[in-house]
Enzyme design. Structure first.
Site, mmCIF file in Angstrom:
data_model
loop_
_atom_site.group_PDB
_atom_site.id
_atom_site.type_symbol
_atom_site.label_atom_id
_atom_site.label_comp_id
_atom_site.label_asym_id
_atom_site.label_seq_id
_atom_site.Cartn_x
_atom_site.Cartn_y
_atom_site.Cartn_z
ATOM 1 N N LYS A 10 0.814 -1.190 0.000
ATOM 2 C CA LYS A 10 0.000 0.000 0.000
ATOM 3 C C LYS A 10 0.868 1.269 0.000
ATOM 4 O O LYS A 10 0.392 2.358 -0.227
ATOM 5 C CB LYS A 10 -0.866 0.032 1.272
ATOM 6 C CG LYS A 10 -1.807 -1.126 1.433
ATOM 7 C CD LYS A 10 -2.509 -0.987 2.796
ATOM 8 C CE LYS A 10 -3.224 -2.260 3.143
ATOM 9 N NZ LYS A 10 -3.741 -2.203 4.536
ATOM 10 N N GLY A 11 2.149 1.097 0.274
ATOM 11 C CA GLY A 11 3.016 2.247 0.544
ATOM 12 C C GLY A 11 3.172 3.255 -0.576
ATOM 13 O O GLY A 11 3.495 4.409 -0.330
ATOM 14 N N LYS A 21 17.146 2.808 0.149
ATOM 15 C CA LYS A 21 18.091 2.567 1.258
ATOM 16 C C LYS A 21 19.149 1.620 0.713
ATOM 17 O O LYS A 21 19.173 0.442 1.054
ATOM 18 C CB LYS A 21 17.372 1.857 2.407
ATOM 19 C CG LYS A 21 16.623 2.717 3.369
ATOM 20 C CD LYS A 21 16.295 1.863 4.606
ATOM 21 C CE LYS A 21 15.022 2.286 5.242
ATOM 22 N NZ LYS A 21 14.587 1.357 6.305
ATOM 23 N N ASP A 44 7.342 2.497 -2.988
ATOM 24 C CA ASP A 44 7.645 3.526 -1.980
ATOM 25 C C ASP A 44 9.118 3.530 -1.603
ATOM 26 O O ASP A 44 9.759 4.567 -1.542
ATOM 27 C CB ASP A 44 6.767 3.353 -0.730
ATOM 28 C CG ASP A 44 6.834 1.944 -0.129
ATOM 29 O OD1 ASP A 44 7.484 1.053 -0.716
ATOM 30 O OD2 ASP A 44 6.223 1.726 0.936
ATOM 31 N N ASP A 99 14.611 -1.437 -0.005
ATOM 32 C CA ASP A 99 15.452 -1.602 1.185
ATOM 33 C C ASP A 99 16.443 -2.742 0.914
ATOM 34 O O ASP A 99 17.493 -2.530 0.303
ATOM 35 C CB ASP A 99 14.500 -1.882 2.355
ATOM 36 C CG ASP A 99 15.183 -2.011 3.696
ATOM 37 O OD1 ASP A 99 16.410 -1.938 3.762
ATOM 38 O OD2 ASP A 99 14.481 -2.199 4.708
ATOM 39 N N ASP A 130 3.991 3.196 6.265
ATOM 40 C CA ASP A 130 3.349 2.967 7.560
ATOM 41 C C ASP A 130 4.265 2.327 8.588
ATOM 42 O O ASP A 130 5.327 1.782 8.265
ATOM 43 C CB ASP A 130 2.155 2.041 7.387
ATOM 44 C CG ASP A 130 2.595 0.576 7.196
ATOM 45 O OD1 ASP A 130 3.474 0.322 6.347
ATOM 46 O OD2 ASP A 130 2.087 -0.300 7.914
HETATM 47 P P1 5GP Z 1 12.706 -4.791 0.784
HETATM 48 O O1 5GP Z 1 12.098 -6.060 0.282
HETATM 49 O O2 5GP Z 1 13.391 -3.972 -0.252
HETATM 50 O O3 5GP Z 1 13.570 -5.041 1.996
HETATM 51 O O4 5GP Z 1 11.533 -3.942 1.386
HETATM 52 C C1 5GP Z 1 10.556 -3.379 0.632
HETATM 53 C C2 5GP Z 1 9.347 -3.023 1.457
HETATM 54 O O5 5GP Z 1 9.641 -2.992 2.863
HETATM 55 C C3 5GP Z 1 8.859 -1.656 1.116
HETATM 56 O O6 5GP Z 1 7.942 -1.683 0.061
HETATM 57 C C4 5GP Z 1 8.205 -1.219 2.411
HETATM 58 O O7 5GP Z 1 6.884 -1.669 2.446
HETATM 59 C C5 5GP Z 1 8.994 -1.932 3.485
HETATM 60 N N1 5GP Z 1 10.010 -1.050 4.095
HETATM 61 C C6 5GP Z 1 11.357 -1.112 3.955
HETATM 62 N N2 5GP Z 1 11.958 -0.131 4.637
HETATM 63 C C7 5GP Z 1 10.954 0.581 5.232
HETATM 64 C C8 5GP Z 1 10.938 1.749 6.061
HETATM 65 O O8 5GP Z 1 11.942 2.375 6.425
HETATM 66 N N3 5GP Z 1 9.696 2.174 6.436
HETATM 67 C C9 5GP Z 1 8.542 1.552 6.078
HETATM 68 N N4 5GP Z 1 7.391 2.061 6.528
HETATM 69 N N5 5GP Z 1 8.531 0.460 5.291
HETATM 70 C C10 5GP Z 1 9.729 -0.016 4.871
#
Ligand code: 5GP
Length: 184
Positions: free
Chosen positions: A45-46, A133, A102, A105, A161
């Site tokens: 949803k982000g 990030k 959004d 990470d 969120d």
């Molecule tokens: P990844 O799979 O790249 O580790 O993470 C992607 C998802 O993790 C993003 O779409 C988001 O929903 C969540 N996420 C990663 N870092 C953050 C953060 O700092 N804040 C929030 N609210 N969600 C995050």
């Protein structure tokens, strides 16, 4: 920058800075896709607030669809396990696809989505993320459009969120440490 919000430690990216950068991204996207009719895929949803502002500022005709992956199950740490909770309504075969996210990470979610969408044979497939990030990356992800590089802090607001809250904040803020996790 500080705020009165009890859950937010500091404002990382202000509302004005967000709006300005989204306009720049939309201009670049409008230029790159000027001879085509892309489909913007919002990652729920982000991405909703970012996607809406991007759409409003994009000059080329485009359609919109949504995907909803899940990996964090309400916490602040990536589990690395990705499930698709909601799939696209329309076929993307032969289409120019822009995945709108959004935040990237670890990259695990995006990597899963890219692999999944590639099997559906789009004409092109690019990523647009508001936040990156990159210091947390576990798998490399080719990001075409990036709003902001941010440090390794858990951020909320502008669609992002913590346990479904704070999506409505018009800025990107760094959270105070969540109480439950602080006491562990
Ligand atoms: P990844 O799979 O790249 O580790 O993470 C992607 C998802 O993790 C993003 O779409 C988001 O929903 C969540 N996420 C990663 N870092 C953050 C953060 O700092 N804040 C929030 N609210 N969600 C995050």
């Amino acid at each position: 920058m500080t705020t009165n919000h009890p859950a937010i430690d500091k404002i990382l990216i202000s509302k004005d800075t967000l709006q300005k950068r989204v306009q720049e991204l939309a201009k670049e996207i409008s230029q790159d896709y000027k001879n085509t009719c892309p489909v913007f895929i919002g990652v729920l949803k982000g991405s909703v607030m970012f996607l809406a502002d991007l759409m409003k500022n994009t000059a080329v005709d485009h359609s919109v669809d949504f995907l909803c992956p899940s990996s964090y199950a309400g916490g602040t740490k990536s589990t690395g396990i990705v499930r698709l909770l909601l799939d696209l309504r329309e076929s993307i075969e032969g289409k120019d696809v822009l995945l709108v996210e959004d935040i990237v990470d670890t990259g695990l979610t995006m990597n899963y989505l890219l692999e999944n969408l590639r099997t559906r044979r789009p004409r092109s497939l690019e990523i647009c993320t508001l936040l990156d990030k990159s210091s947390c990356r576990k798998v490399s992800v080719p990001i075409r459009y990036r709003g902001f590089e941010i440090p390794n802090e858990f951020v909320v607001g502008y669609g992002l969120d913590y346990r479904e809250l704070y999506r409505n904040l018009p800025y990107i803020g760094v959270m105070k440490p969540p109480k439950a996790e602080k006491n562990k």
